[in-house]
Every structure is written in structure tokens, then in C-alpha cells.
Design a protein around this motif. Sequence first.
Motif, PDB file in Angstrom:
ATOM      1  N   LEU A  39       0.850  -1.199   0.000  1.00  0.00           N
ATOM      2  CA  LEU A  39       0.000   0.000   0.000  1.00  0.00           C
ATOM      3  C   LEU A  39       0.878   1.237   0.000  1.00  0.00           C
ATOM      4  CD1 LEU A  39      -3.031  -0.429   0.125  1.00  0.00           C
ATOM      5  CD2 LEU A  39      -2.994   0.375   2.469  1.00  0.00           C
ATOM      6  N   THR A  40       0.564   2.178  -0.870  1.00  0.00           N
ATOM      7  CA  THR A  40       1.356   3.410  -0.897  1.00  0.00           C
ATOM      8  C   THR A  40       0.468   4.575  -0.488  1.00  0.00           C
ATOM      9  OG1 THR A  40       0.855   3.648  -3.219  1.00  0.00           O
ATOM     10  CG2 THR A  40       2.977   2.656  -2.652  1.00  0.00           C
ATOM     11  N   HIS A  41       1.105   5.711  -0.333  1.00  0.00           N
ATOM     12  CA  HIS A  41       0.423   6.850   0.261  1.00  0.00           C
ATOM     13  C   HIS A  41       0.796   8.097  -0.509  1.00  0.00           C
ATOM     14  CE1 HIS A  41      -0.351   9.937   3.295  1.00  0.00           C
ATOM     15  NE2 HIS A  41       0.912  10.305   3.133  1.00  0.00           N
ATOM     16  N   GLY A  42      -0.074   9.107  -0.539  1.00  0.00           N
ATOM     17  CA  GLY A  42       0.270  10.369  -1.183  1.00  0.00           C
ATOM     18  C   GLY A  42      -0.267  10.469  -2.593  1.00  0.00           C
ATOM     19  N   ARG A  83      -2.792   7.407  -6.723  1.00  0.00           N
ATOM     20  CA  ARG A  83      -4.092   7.468  -7.372  1.00  0.00           C
ATOM     21  C   ARG A  83      -4.569   6.095  -7.826  1.00  0.00           C
ATOM     22  NH1 ARG A  83      -7.154  11.444  -9.665  1.00  0.00           N
ATOM     23  NH2 ARG A  83      -5.561  13.009  -9.379  1.00  0.00           N
ATOM     24  N   ALA A  84      -3.621   5.390  -8.452  1.00  0.00           N
ATOM     25  CA  ALA A  84      -3.975   4.061  -8.965  1.00  0.00           C
ATOM     26  C   ALA A  84      -4.365   3.154  -7.806  1.00  0.00           C
ATOM     27  CB  ALA A  84      -2.798   3.466  -9.731  1.00  0.00           C
ATOM     28  N   MET A  85      -3.608   3.317  -6.743  1.00  0.00           N
ATOM     29  CA  MET A  85      -3.850   2.507  -5.560  1.00  0.00           C
ATOM     30  C   MET A  85      -5.235   2.789  -4.986  1.00  0.00           C
ATOM     31  SD  MET A  85      -2.700   0.191  -3.678  1.00  0.00           S
ATOM     32  CE  MET A  85      -1.054   0.143  -4.413  1.00  0.00           C
ATOM     33  N   ALA A  86      -5.565   4.080  -4.896  1.00  0.00           N
ATOM     34  CA  ALA A  86      -6.858   4.473  -4.349  1.00  0.00           C
ATOM     35  C   ALA A  86      -7.982   3.842  -5.141  1.00  0.00           C
ATOM     36  CB  ALA A  86      -6.988   5.993  -4.347  1.00  0.00           C
ATOM     37  N   GLN A  87      -7.775   3.807  -6.406  1.00  0.00           N
ATOM     38  CA  GLN A  87      -8.799   3.227  -7.262  1.00  0.00           C
ATOM     39  C   GLN A  87      -8.960   1.734  -6.983  1.00  0.00           C
ATOM     40  OE1 GLN A  87      -8.202   4.679 -11.155  1.00  0.00           O
ATOM     41  NE2 GLN A  87     -10.240   4.087 -11.845  1.00  0.00           N
ATOM     42  N   LEU A  88      -7.791   1.135  -6.809  1.00  0.00           N
ATOM     43  CA  LEU A  88      -7.769  -0.297  -6.530  1.00  0.00           C
ATOM     44  C   LEU A  88      -8.576  -0.605  -5.261  1.00  0.00           C
ATOM     45  CD1 LEU A  88      -6.245  -2.711  -7.875  1.00  0.00           C
ATOM     46  CD2 LEU A  88      -4.551  -2.451  -6.044  1.00  0.00           C
ATOM     47  N   ILE A  89      -8.329   0.237  -4.265  1.00  0.00           N
ATOM     48  CA  ILE A  89      -9.014   0.032  -2.988  1.00  0.00           C
ATOM     49  C   ILE A  89     -10.515   0.233  -3.152  1.00  0.00           C
ATOM     50  CG2 ILE A  89      -9.268   0.927  -0.640  1.00  0.00           C
ATOM     51  CD1 ILE A  89      -6.271   1.642  -0.759  1.00  0.00           C
ATOM     52  N   ASP A  90     -10.877   1.310  -3.851  1.00  0.00           N
ATOM     53  CA  ASP A  90     -12.289   1.575  -4.084  1.00  0.00           C
ATOM     54  C   ASP A  90     -12.962   0.385  -4.740  1.00  0.00           C
ATOM     55  OD1 ASP A  90     -12.106   3.996  -2.944  1.00  0.00           O
ATOM     56  OD2 ASP A  90     -12.084   5.164  -4.800  1.00  0.00           O
ATOM     57  N   GLU A  91     -12.280  -0.141  -5.706  1.00  0.00           N
ATOM     58  CA  GLU A  91     -12.864  -1.279  -6.427  1.00  0.00           C
ATOM     59  C   GLU A  91     -13.048  -2.475  -5.514  1.00  0.00           C
ATOM     60  OE1 GLU A  91     -10.509  -1.937  -9.924  1.00  0.00           O
ATOM     61  OE2 GLU A  91     -11.063   0.060 -10.682  1.00  0.00           O
ATOM     62  N   LEU A 104      -5.757   3.306   6.875  1.00  0.00           N
ATOM     63  CA  LEU A 104      -4.784   2.275   6.527  1.00  0.00           C
ATOM     64  C   LEU A 104      -3.381   2.835   6.669  1.00  0.00           C
ATOM     65  CD1 LEU A 104      -6.546   1.136   3.228  1.00  0.00           C
ATOM     66  CD2 LEU A 104      -6.641  -0.005   5.447  1.00  0.00           C
ATOM     67  N   GLU A 105      -2.503   1.986   7.130  1.00  0.00           N
ATOM     68  CA  GLU A 105      -1.111   2.408   7.252  1.00  0.00           C
ATOM     69  C   GLU A 105      -0.368   2.046   5.969  1.00  0.00           C
ATOM     70  OE1 GLU A 105       0.924   0.452  10.401  1.00  0.00           O
ATOM     71  OE2 GLU A 105       2.631   1.822  10.375  1.00  0.00           O
ATOM     72  N   GLU A 106       0.394   2.989   5.524  1.00  0.00           N
ATOM     73  CA  GLU A 106       1.217   2.801   4.320  1.00  0.00           C
ATOM     74  C   GLU A 106       2.020   1.508   4.491  1.00  0.00           C
ATOM     75  OE1 GLU A 106       4.440   5.589   1.928  1.00  0.00           O
ATOM     76  OE2 GLU A 106       3.944   5.966   4.006  1.00  0.00           O
ATOM     77  N   GLY A 107       2.041   0.715   3.477  1.00  0.00           N
ATOM     78  CA  GLY A 107       2.816  -0.518   3.529  1.00  0.00           C
ATOM     79  C   GLY A 107       2.007  -1.712   4.012  1.00  0.00           C
ATOM     80  N   PHE A 108       0.743  -1.477   4.347  1.00  0.00           N
ATOM     81  CA  PHE A 108      -0.099  -2.590   4.797  1.00  0.00           C
ATOM     82  C   PHE A 108      -0.339  -3.535   3.616  1.00  0.00           C
ATOM     83  CE2 PHE A 108      -4.259  -4.486   5.922  1.00  0.00           C
ATOM     84  CZ  PHE A 108      -3.879  -5.068   7.116  1.00  0.00           C
ATOM     85  N   PRO A 109      -0.133  -4.825   3.821  1.00  0.00           N
ATOM     86  CA  PRO A 109      -0.253  -5.752   2.678  1.00  0.00           C
ATOM     87  C   PRO A 109      -1.679  -5.744   2.102  1.00  0.00           C
ATOM     88  CG  PRO A 109       0.701  -6.851   4.593  1.00  0.00           C
ATOM     89  CD  PRO A 109       0.247  -5.500   5.047  1.00  0.00           C
ATOM     90  N   ASP A 122     -15.337   5.561   3.623  1.00  0.00           N
ATOM     91  CA  ASP A 122     -14.226   6.462   3.354  1.00  0.00           C
ATOM     92  C   ASP A 122     -12.929   5.743   3.685  1.00  0.00           C
ATOM     93  OD1 ASP A 122     -12.845   9.048   2.985  1.00  0.00           O
ATOM     94  OD2 ASP A 122     -12.478   8.817   5.152  1.00  0.00           O
ATOM     95  N   THR A 123     -11.878   6.078   2.976  1.00  0.00           N
ATOM     96  CA  THR A 123     -10.578   5.478   3.235  1.00  0.00           C
ATOM     97  C   THR A 123      -9.509   6.547   3.281  1.00  0.00           C
ATOM     98  OG1 THR A 123     -11.290   3.577   1.927  1.00  0.00           O
ATOM     99  CG2 THR A 123      -8.957   3.711   2.483  1.00  0.00           C
ATOM    100  N   LYS A 124      -8.644   6.459   4.268  1.00  0.00           N
ATOM    101  CA  LYS A 124      -7.464   7.320   4.310  1.00  0.00           C
ATOM    102  C   LYS A 124      -6.261   6.424   4.496  1.00  0.00           C
ATOM    103  CE  LYS A 124      -9.352  11.562   4.438  1.00  0.00           C
ATOM    104  NZ  LYS A 124     -10.678  11.092   3.967  1.00  0.00           N
ATOM    105  N   VAL A 125      -5.152   6.865   3.899  1.00  0.00           N
ATOM    106  CA  VAL A 125      -3.906   6.144   4.119  1.00  0.00           C
ATOM    107  C   VAL A 125      -2.957   7.077   4.863  1.00  0.00           C
ATOM    108  CG1 VAL A 125      -1.972   4.925   3.033  1.00  0.00           C
ATOM    109  CG2 VAL A 125      -4.253   4.807   2.024  1.00  0.00           C
TER     110      VAL A 125
END
Lengths: 774, 329
Positions: free
Chosen positions: B1-4, B8-16, B90-95, B121-124
Motif C-alpha cells: 500500500l502506498t500513500h500520497g 491514485r492508482a492505488m486508491a482506485q484499486l481500494i475503491d474497487e 490504513l497504514e502505508e505498507g499494509f499488505p 471512506d478510506t485514508k492512508v
Amino acid sequence: MMRERIRVRGQVQGVGFRPFVYRLAGEAGLNGWVRNDSHGVLLEVQGDPAVIGKLAERLFSEAPPLARIDHLERCPVPLQGEQGGFTIHESERGAADTAVTPDAATCPACLAELFDPADRRYQYPFTNCTHCGPRYTITRAIPYDRSNTTMAAFPLCETCGREYRDPLDRRFHAQPNACPVCGPSLELYDAAGCRQNGDPIAATLARLKRGDVVAIKGLGGFHLACNARDREAVARLRCRKGREAKPLAVMAANAESLAGCVEWTEAEKALLTGSERPIVLLRKRSNTDSELAGCAPGVGWLGAMLPCTPIHYLLFHEAAGRPVDGAWLQAPWELLLVMTSANPGGEPLVIDNDEALRRLSGIADAWLMHDRPIAVRCDDSVMRVDAGGPAFIRRARGFTPQAISLPHTGPSTLAVGGYFKNTVCLTRGSEAFVSQHIGQLDSPANRDFLAEVVDHLCDVLRIRPEQVVHDRHDDLPGSQWAADYINRTGVKRVEVQHHHAHIAAVAAEHGVADRPLLGLALDGVGAGDDGTAWGGELLRVEAGGYRRFGHLSTLPLPGGDRAAREPWRMGAAVLHRLGRGEAIPARFEASAAGPIAEMLQRDVNCPETSSMGRWFDAAAGLLGVCPVMNYEGEAPMLLEGLAERHGAVAPLSDGFRLESGTLDLLPLLAELADIGDAGFGAALFHATLAEGLAAWAAAAADAEGIAEIVFGGGCFLNRTLSTGLRERLSDTGLRVLEARRLPPNDGGLSLGQAWVAIQQATVKERSDAGDRRT
Amino acid sequence: LTHGSGGRAMAQLIDELFLKAFDNPLLRQLNDQAAFDVPAGRMVMATDSHVVTPLFFPGGDIGSLAVHGTVNDVAMSGARPLYLAAGFILEEGFPLGDLKRIVESMAAAAEEAGVAIVTGDTKVVEQGKGDGVFINTTGFGVVPPGIDISGNRARPGDRILVNGTLGDHGVAIMSQRENLSFGTGIESDSVALHGLVAAMVETVPNLHCLRDPTRGGLAATLNELAQQSAVGMRIEESSLPLREGVRGACEFLGLDPLYVANEGKLVAICAAEDAEPLLEAMREHPLGREAAIIGEVQEDPNHFVQMQTAFGGMRMVDWISGEQLPRIC
Ligand SMILES: [Fe+3]
Ligand SMILES: [Mg+2]
Ligand SMILES: [Zn+2]
Ligand SMILES: [Zn+2]
């Protein structure tokens, strides 16, 4: 010819002081008067100066048995004409009229009447006079006069009334005065609550002799009694009371009757026979356990007391065959009675007759009761004598509500103590009133008892607390009760650290206010300022504050409080600390050994503590002396008993380490872990411990430049330890201050809490005053 | 998991991931809020943030716990829970794999409980600023008319019931976290209780109090209720349902099961005459098979909670502020 006004302070009210003055003045032919007031006794005498001087001397030297003069002041006043002899003035009904004094055992004069067939009080179980009898335990309110006691229901007969009104009579103003015509009476009841016909004393004795357990109504509560020489009766009492191993106290007609079972010194005999009648711990003989099987198994001491009321005397008199002359009182008799407080389940003492029938059903076979109600629960006091003098283990009957003088005055303070062996303390000016032993606050009934004691003391002492003090540990019942009280009343709250309070209690009774002291607190656990569990502390104590100079090295408590009941867990904790954790499962039989090893290894619920008490437990655990305790303090008591029986040994060289204020006992425990002989191990533990503690304290005294050291905390109940340590420290030139007027354990905590709060308040007052001045 | 911003791509992944797992018509609308009709009755709302170590434990994980915890808080009013909102930190780096597991378990728990997760809602946060994952859930439900369950309704004479064994969750978590061999086999009791509550309310509509004894255990809950209702309580040690494994583990650990957390338990207080029918109704439900009447409410100006011990004595069940700091002097 001159006239003098004499002011006497101390315990001088309700003890026959005014008639005593009346008699002296009459004998000396002096004119004047005497009266009670809110400060004590005040008198004026007029006559020859030399005669007045002689009277003042005799006030001290011949004071009534229960009087205690703290202070006497004389000042000349103008002569008065028209002298009509000497009179006793009635007290003014004002503030703090007549003080309430402690209960006192039957005096020799009353005993003589009790056993004189020609006396109108022959065998009357409620005989008393100004020099003896119930006081505190019958007092419902002040002023202390009959209408405010539980004797209110017994109007004086004509003869008793005459005694009561005659200043020259021993019963002048004796509030509980009574006789067979007008006073209470004694009855024996069976389990169904049916009154038994015939002589209740004879019937009770017969039952005791055949092995029954009898509930006997005493001064501050009921006792459960049985024949101490009857092994089965003792076992039955233990089983019914659910008291497996804890020592039981024994009552004897006199010290001579105890000589076959225990040893006593003159000092111990003096304590035994004193009017306070505490239970005194006496050294057992080799035959004690066979003669009094099951009374005090394993420990080195037997608690013994002498009769404290005519009821108890009459039982022994009956057993002796009702002798008519007084010689029997000094002769040894066979009968010894177990006398244990009737407080089933550790709850407050039973005091009420119906309550006794209810709460003691299934425990007692019969009830020896009377119709004089007990107003105040008050357990037996327990004491012992060591080289430094008498010391308390539990302070209650015979001593409360006697005040302890504080070094200076302060705001009225209520201190609520801690959790175990609880007492509360109320202060008024420079007087501190520590309550009777209340007990363990883990039951709702004991918490109610606490509230009851606070209310009663506030009433009879006319105190309104301005501040309330409790322990720093918020989860102690005392602290919770205090929080509630503060919410209700809005008074000021003060928190005091547990071991600071232990040290302050002793400092207070020794009157130390103005100089720094070193405090050695050896205790169970108490919450420290850093949130960890303290209990082996060296403190520098000064002006209501303290600094932690050092502490014992810490040990994990596997399972928290659970470890305090199971010494084997502390043994395991030491092995773990020694890096020998893998040996734990094989060493201890308990099925929990594996899990405990695991918990220690992973540090799960293993809070660290510097408690001295837990080091004792660890030693007991490693020596296999007491894997699991049946009662509080069992392990260290057994350990001390073993050490005593083994005899003194040299301390282990390199048995401890001293590093930057910390005393580490691990080397000693490492040695104990491999000693097979528990007796030797116990002796080695005590000797090395005293050596290490002495070195530690001496180093601190040196570093701080303080030559006085205070002993506080429950571990000082251990006589071997306190004696060894006292001797060593005295040898190095330190002055040792010990708990003498209260127990060193949590029973004295409330006094220390109050004293710290008072010091803080007065220090603040002074600095505020200083601020205003500048 | 990345942050910042790069995420963007990651956020989308999570949303999905969330959309797929929690799928329901309201969520599918992709609004920042969920709008729904409310049935007749009183609305109930509750929120709870879930923080647990370890995240996965015997009998559940933080995902299922986040559903059960809030559903139960809603249900303790007698309400039927309808919707949940979920916030993830979520903490950055969480698998991502672990996240997926948690989300799926959460979805399954919600489905089983019959509640829909309708907004979220999700925050990293940066590494070191979280503990893997925190989940906040807010629940909505509706209380049927005529039900008035509240912590201040306990009256002297009322009976106190629980639906089953105590301390399972706390001991399971501790055993897992500390890797204790003697705690193996103990599972968390984490479960949604509203089904049981519905059955109870149906039998005894005049239920006085309900509460789930989570953190602080039964002791804390009874003390809260005693304070709120200004009454005392008296329970019997011998009637407390306790699993043998939990009893043993607590003995080793020096814990008092009364203070250990539960996640699938409830305390119910009802009038004496309702106690037996209520007990029967509870026992007929799968989540109340081991239900028991454990004590009664009494008058007490001190609002003490006390327990008759197995030896016959009375013991205080204290209100302990935090950790069980040693007290034995
Ligand atoms: Fe203490
Ligand atoms: Mg909750
Ligand atoms: Zn007398
Ligand atoms: Zn009379």
C-alpha cells in the motif's frame, strides 16, 4: 495561703479523675472545685502552698488506672473568701464535653467483688466501675453519659444510683454501672434460638468441654470459642469457619496457665495483663503443637489473651470449681479456649444477637449472649513484644479511640487508608484518631463498615473533615470511597503515595515534623508515582514530600495479584530472571508451571514490582515452603518460623549487589534456588537480607547526610528481620524509628496519609503567608 | 500500500475492492452519502472505532469485529440494524492481501447480519502513524414501536441475564497476540446479536436494559448499568457461564473473567416475572443456548455491584479504571 488553677490534659475524662481529685483535695483539706471541660479537667485549689504542691504531685503519681496525663499546667489565681470545702462541678454541656475512652478489662476491685459470695455483684457478668468496663463499644453519641450509651435501656436501681452519685464511690459517674437488679443479663441459646434454662456459664462450660463451638458476645463483637486442647473441636471450628490454617488465638485465665504451652517475658506478661487486653504473640514451646493441636500450625508464635470481661472470667472461674478466695486468679489452670473473631467470610464482626443467630448458624452450636447491645464493632487488638518494646499487629479494642498526638495542628483531615487491614484516620487540631481495624475492603459489608466508622467517629469526636486523603492508586476501594465522599461533600482531595504514607505514619507518632528522614518501606505492593508497583523503597521524606532514593531490584509478578497469593509463581519469576526459566515446569508441581514459564518468557501480564513482600514470597517459593498461601502473610510467617527454629547463620557473602541506589537480591535467591534444607535457606535469607538492607540504608544515610531512619511497611511485622536490621543500623550509629503506636502495615496507613496532607497544607499556608509578607 | 499523490492508482484499486465486496444498490450510486427511506419507529445510531491486535484471531478478524461491534451497539436498543457506514484508516505498507481478507470478512459478516454497508471512506497514513488498519463503523437501525430499552431502567427485583460464556473474546485475542500455547482452542465469540435480540424482544417487549459487555467485561457493564439506574446488583459466581479453557487461562494469567472483553455477549435486565420466559426464548436461539440468569437488581444507595462467591462470601465487583494494576499490599 494561696489559690491555684490547675489544668490537666490527656485521657482524664470518663476515667474517674474528678472523684480522684475530690478525694485528694478532701484528704489534704484543700478548698476549691474540679470540673470537666472541652480541654480536659480544670481545678482550683486554695490552701497551704506546700500542700497544693503535694497534691499536684499526687495527681501524677496516683492517677486512676485508666487516666493518662499528657500535660499539667499550674497558675496562681486571686484568693477567694467563703470556702465551703471542695466540690465537683457538673460539666458544662458544651462542645466536646466528656471524651470517649477505650474499653478496659475488669479491674482488680471489680474482680474481688465478682468472686465474693457475700457481694451483691457475686458472679454478675456485667460488673464494672470507673476503672474498668465497656466504653467506646457502648457509646452511641457524646457527651459520654448513660443516655447516650447502650446502657440507656437499663435505669439504675436505687443502690446503683447511690454509687453513681457518690464522689467517693468507685462507681461515681460510671456510665455502664449495673447490678443483677437493674443491669443486663446473660443467657445461653441453642441453634434454634431457644433460651436454655439453668446457669448459662455452667452450661456453656459443659458444652465447651464436650467439644462444642460456642459464640460468645464480648465487648466489641462475638467470638467463636472452643476448647483449645480438643483437637477435634479446633478442627471442627476451622472447618465450619472456613479457616484452614490461619492461626487462632487462645484465651487463658492468666499468664500462669499459659506457661506450659508458650514462653513469656515480663514485658509480654505486662502486655497480656494490661487493661487493654490485646492478643499477644508468644513464642511457642516444642510441645505447643501437640498440646494445642491445630491452633497455630507452622508458625513460631501463639496468640494469647487473658479474659477481658467478667463473662470470660466467670467461665474460667466455673472451670476452676468456683473457688471463693482470689488466689485462683494467679494459679495455673488447665482450661484454654480458642477465641476467634466471629466474622464469617472476612466480613465485619457480628455484634447483634439476631445477626449472630443468623450469620453464625452452622458455625456455632450455642450462643452465650446478653441484652446489652454493642454500639461499635471493635475487634481484638493483636500485639507482640520485641527488643524495642511492644508493637501492634492490629490495633482495635482497648486502644481506639485513643488519640495520637501529631507534631502540630492542621486542617481537620479524613484519611481513608488503602485496601487490606484498613483503618481510617480523623484529625482534630493536633490529635489524630485512628479507627479500629476495619479489615479488607473487598466485601460490600466491610465498605459499609468503613462508612459506619467514619460517621461514628465524626459524631463522637465532633469533626467535620476539611480534606479527604486517599491512596494514589485509584482502583483501591478506599480511593473509590473517598472519591464518592468528595463528590458528595465537595471537600478538598489529597492523594498520597502508599509508601510515603507508611513512612509518614511512623514519623508522625514519633513527633518528627521539622527535619528530613530516611524512610525504609518494606511492604507488599503499592502504586508508585511512575505507575509501577512499588514495595521495597528507600525514601527521603521531608515536609510533606518525598524523593525516591532507591528501591529493590524488580521482579515480574506472573499473573499480577495472583502471584501475591502463590509464592511458587514468585519462585518461578526468580528462576526466569536468573535465566533458568526452562527449569520452571519441572521444578514446580502445579499444573500451571508450564503456562507460567510461558508467560514469563513472553512477558504476558507480568508487571514488574520492587516489593519486598514478593521477594519473601520468592524465597518461600524456591524453598518449597509455601507454594500457595492459605491466608495473607502465611509464606513469610512460615519462613520466619523456619529461620527461628534453625537458628542464626552467617549472611551469604556476595549475597546482594548495591548499584546506584538499587539493592539487588538476585544473588541470594540464586543460592536459595539450590538449597535443599528449607530451614537453613530461611535462616540464610533472613541473615543476608538484613545485611543487604543495612548496607543499603547506611549508604543512603551517608549520601543524604541523615542519621535517622524510619521503618515502615508490613514486612516489619517480621520480628527476625526488624530485630536484625535494627541492631545492624544502630551499630552504624543510625537512630531507628519504628511503628509502636500503630501497626507498621496498612493498618497504620491512614495516619501517614493524614499527616502528609496536614504537612502539605501547613507548608502551603506558611509559604502563602510568606508571599503576602514579601 | 502506498500513500500520497502517487497513489491514485492505488486508491482506485481500494475503491474497487470495497465496491465489489460490499456491493449493494446504495453503494453502487457512488455518492458521498447514502440516502434511504426510514421505516416507522425510532431511529438508532451508534458508532465504534475498531482497533485490535492481532488483526486476525481465532473466531474472527478486525473486519468481522467492525461489523459485529457496531451492529450490536445498535441492537442493544432493541433496534433492527439496517445500514452501516465504514471508515478505514490504513497504514502505508499494509499488505493488500491482508486488506482484501479483512474487507471480504467484513462483507461476509454484514451479509450474514443482513445489514448493508452503504457508504464509506478510506485514508492512508504514513508508515508508523497507524497500526496496520483501523476501522470505524457507524450503524443505523430502527426500534419497533413500544420498545423502550435503556440503561436507566433497571429496578430493584429485576433479574440479570447473559446469553452465554464470558471472556472468550479477550482470552482468544490475548492468547493469539502473545502466542500462548495454553490459550489455543479458545475462539472469540464475535457475532452479531440482533437476531437474538429480536427473539428476546418478541417474547418480552418490556425488556428493561440490554448492553454488550465488551471492553471492561461484565464487571464494567454491570457497574455502568447500576450507576445509570441508581441501583445495586448482586450476581452469583456459581451461575456465571464460563468455558473451562477460559477459566483455566484466566487462572494462569491472573485475570478475572468478569473483566475480560466479549464481542458476542449481552447482558439483559428484565422484571422478575419475565425472567423465565426470557431465558427460555434466549435458549431457543442459537446464540443463547448457554444463557443464564446470573443475579438480580437490588436497592442500594451505594450502587454497588456485588457477587456471592462460590464459598458463600460476598465480594465487591469493583469498577476498575484501567489495567488491573496490582493491589495486594
Ligand atoms: Fe502497604
Ligand atoms: Mg461498542
Ligand atoms: Zn472495676
Ligand atoms: Zn443496680
